[in-house]
Motif scaffolding. Structure first.
Motif, PDB file in Angstrom:
ATOM      1  N   GLU A  89      -8.374  -1.624   2.762  1.00 53.27           N
ATOM      2  CA  GLU A  89      -8.829  -0.190   2.124  1.00 53.27           C
ATOM      3  C   GLU A  89      -9.262   0.304   3.534  1.00 53.27           C
ATOM      4  O   GLU A  89      -9.239  -0.410   4.886  1.00 53.27           O
ATOM      5  N   ARG A  90      -8.947   1.832   4.312  1.00 48.94           N
ATOM      6  CA  ARG A  90      -9.143   2.489   4.606  1.00 48.94           C
ATOM      7  C   ARG A  90      -9.839   3.148   5.176  1.00 48.94           C
ATOM      8  O   ARG A  90     -10.666   3.834   3.217  1.00 48.94           O
ATOM      9  N   ALA A 149      -5.293  11.697  -1.174  1.00 41.35           N
ATOM     10  CA  ALA A 149      -5.661  10.276  -2.286  1.00 41.35           C
ATOM     11  C   ALA A 149      -4.793   9.253  -2.774  1.00 41.35           C
ATOM     12  O   ALA A 149      -5.223   8.467  -3.115  1.00 41.35           O
ATOM     13  N   ALA A 150      -3.353  10.283  -2.803  1.00 40.71           N
ATOM     14  CA  ALA A 150      -2.799   8.849  -3.488  1.00 40.71           C
ATOM     15  C   ALA A 150      -2.496   7.721  -2.538  1.00 40.71           C
ATOM     16  O   ALA A 150      -2.706   6.127  -2.725  1.00 40.71           O
ATOM     17  N   LEU A 151      -2.597   7.927  -1.137  1.00 37.04           N
ATOM     18  CA  LEU A 151      -2.638   7.180  -0.155  1.00 37.04           C
ATOM     19  C   LEU A 151      -3.872   6.629  -0.187  1.00 37.04           C
ATOM     20  O   LEU A 151      -3.862   4.736  -0.259  1.00 37.04           O
ATOM     21  N   TYR A 152      -5.048   6.996   0.075  1.00 38.53           N
ATOM     22  CA  TYR A 152      -6.418   6.117  -0.311  1.00 38.53           C
ATOM     23  C   TYR A 152      -6.601   5.492  -1.316  1.00 38.53           C
ATOM     24  O   TYR A 152      -6.812   3.908  -1.126  1.00 38.53           O
ATOM     25  N   ALA A 153      -6.023   5.306  -2.524  1.00 45.33           N
ATOM     26  CA  ALA A 153      -6.139   4.739  -4.101  1.00 45.33           C
ATOM     27  C   ALA A 153      -4.828   3.501  -3.602  1.00 45.33           C
ATOM     28  O   ALA A 153      -5.725   2.304  -3.761  1.00 45.33           O
ATOM     29  N   GLY A 154      -4.097   3.850  -3.299  1.00 47.40           N
ATOM     30  CA  GLY A 154      -2.720   2.744  -2.788  1.00 47.40           C
ATOM     31  C   GLY A 154      -3.726   1.145  -1.800  1.00 47.40           C
ATOM     32  O   GLY A 154      -3.305   0.427  -1.960  1.00 47.40           O
ATOM     33  N   ALA A 155      -4.134   2.190  -1.016  1.00 48.78           N
ATOM     34  CA  ALA A 155      -4.583   0.901   0.489  1.00 48.78           C
ATOM     35  C   ALA A 155      -5.976   0.419  -0.518  1.00 48.78           C
ATOM     36  O   ALA A 155      -5.951  -1.107  -0.465  1.00 48.78           O
ATOM     37  N   LEU A 156      -6.449   1.158  -0.591  1.00 50.71           N
ATOM     38  CA  LEU A 156      -7.892  -0.101  -2.121  1.00 50.71           C
ATOM     39  C   LEU A 156      -7.149  -1.075  -2.566  1.00 50.71           C
ATOM     40  O   LEU A 156      -7.229  -2.031  -3.103  1.00 50.71           O
ATOM     41  N   ALA A 165       0.705  -1.084   0.081  1.00 53.11           N
ATOM     42  CA  ALA A 165       0.444   0.129  -0.141  1.00 53.11           C
ATOM     43  C   ALA A 165       0.801   1.083   0.081  1.00 53.11           C
ATOM     44  O   ALA A 165       0.700   2.785  -0.929  1.00 53.11           O
ATOM     45  N   ARG A 166       2.080   1.095   0.490  1.00 53.27           N
ATOM     46  CA  ARG A 166       2.620   2.379   0.756  1.00 53.27           C
ATOM     47  C   ARG A 166       3.845   2.532  -0.278  1.00 53.27           C
ATOM     48  O   ARG A 166       2.927   3.615  -0.793  1.00 53.27           O
ATOM     49  N   SER A 167       4.673   1.590  -0.946  1.00 52.03           N
ATOM     50  CA  SER A 167       4.723   1.569  -2.029  1.00 52.03           C
ATOM     51  C   SER A 167       4.116   2.363  -3.354  1.00 52.03           C
ATOM     52  O   SER A 167       4.189   3.328  -4.613  1.00 52.03           O
ATOM     53  N   GLU A 194       2.612   5.640  -3.223  1.00 50.20           N
ATOM     54  CA  GLU A 194       4.342   7.355  -3.293  1.00 50.20           C
ATOM     55  C   GLU A 194       4.023   7.011  -5.256  1.00 50.20           C
ATOM     56  O   GLU A 194       4.526   7.806  -5.672  1.00 50.20           O
ATOM     57  N   ASP A 195       3.993   5.608  -5.162  1.00 55.24           N
ATOM     58  CA  ASP A 195       4.505   5.779  -6.849  1.00 55.24           C
ATOM     59  C   ASP A 195       2.733   7.004  -7.660  1.00 55.24           C
ATOM     60  O   ASP A 195       3.446   6.907  -7.806  1.00 55.24           O
ATOM     61  N   LEU A 196       2.047   6.494  -6.947  1.00 57.96           N
ATOM     62  CA  LEU A 196       0.399   7.245  -7.415  1.00 57.96           C
ATOM     63  C   LEU A 196       0.700   8.699  -7.165  1.00 57.96           C
ATOM     64  O   LEU A 196       0.631   9.329  -8.124  1.00 57.96           O
ATOM     65  N   PHE A 197       1.402   8.832  -5.869  1.00 59.67           N
ATOM     66  CA  PHE A 197       1.363  10.875  -5.738  1.00 59.67           C
ATOM     67  C   PHE A 197       2.857  11.507  -6.590  1.00 59.67           C
ATOM     68  O   PHE A 197       2.630  12.125  -7.131  1.00 59.67           O
ATOM     69  N   LEU A 198       3.667   9.916  -6.934  1.00 58.37           N
ATOM     70  CA  LEU A 198       4.823   9.932  -8.046  1.00 58.37           C
ATOM     71  C   LEU A 198       4.430  10.698  -9.252  1.00 58.37           C
ATOM     72  O   LEU A 198       5.103  11.850  -9.988  1.00 58.37           O
ATOM     73  N   SER A 199       3.283  10.315  -9.547  1.00 61.61           N
ATOM     74  CA  SER A 199       3.093   9.756 -10.553  1.00 61.61           C
ATOM     75  C   SER A 199       2.430  11.502 -11.129  1.00 61.61           C
ATOM     76  O   SER A 199       1.438  11.505 -12.420  1.00 61.61           O
ATOM     77  N   ASN A 200       1.787  12.085 -10.275  1.00 63.88           N
ATOM     78  CA  ASN A 200       0.374  12.622  -9.851  1.00 63.88           C
ATOM     79  C   ASN A 200       0.752  14.197  -9.270  1.00 63.88           C
ATOM     80  O   ASN A 200      -0.305  14.746  -8.156  1.00 63.88           O
TER      81      ASN A 200
END
Length: 102
Positions: free
Chosen positions: A67-68, A55-62, A30-32, A35-41
Motif C-alpha cells: 500500500e502507498r 488508479a491501476a497502480l494504486y489498486a495494484g499496490a493494494l 504490484a507492477r504486474s 499493468e493488468d488492471l490498466f490494460l483491462s480498463n
C-alpha cells in the motif's frame, strides 16, 4: 481481458506505470497487477489514461500488499489525488474484487 495488441498499443502508458512504480519502490507483483488492471480498463479518451493508469497502480499496490498513499501515487503519475480516489474502486470491481469500505 486484453490482447497482446493492447499491450503494444499502450506501451507508452506501461512505461509510465513502470517509471512511477520505480519511484514508489514497488515490487514485481504490484507492477504486474497494475499493468493488468490498466490494460483491462483502458479508456478510449487519451485524456483519461493518466488517471486510469494512476488508479491501476494504486489498486495494484493494494492487491500486492504494498500500500502507498493516493497522494504519493498521484504525485508519481503526475495526476491529482482526486483522480486516483475516484477511479481505483471501479477498477478493482471490474477485476472481480470487492474494494474495502474504508
Amino acid at each position: 481481458m486484453y490482447s497482446a495488441r493492447d499491450r503494444v498499443e499502450q506501451e507508452e502508458w506501461l512505461v509510465e506505470i513502470e517509471r512511477a512504480a520505480d519511484s514508489l519502490d514497488l515490487g514485481a507483483d504490484a507492477r504486474s497487477t497494475a499493468e493488468d488492471l490498466f490494460l483491462s480498463n483502458v479508456p478510449e479518451s487519451e485524456r483519461s489514461k493518466p488517471a486510469v493508469a494512476a488508479a491501476a497502480l494504486y489498486a495494484g499496490a493494494l492487491l500486492a500488499g504494498e500500500e502507498r498513499s493516493q497522494t504519493n501515487v498521484a504525485d508519481a503519475m503526475d495526476v491529482s489525488r482526486l483522480s486516483v480516489q475516484q477511479r481505483w474502486k471501479p477498477i478493482l470491481e471490474s477485476a472481480g474484487f470487492r474494494p474495502p469500505s474504508w
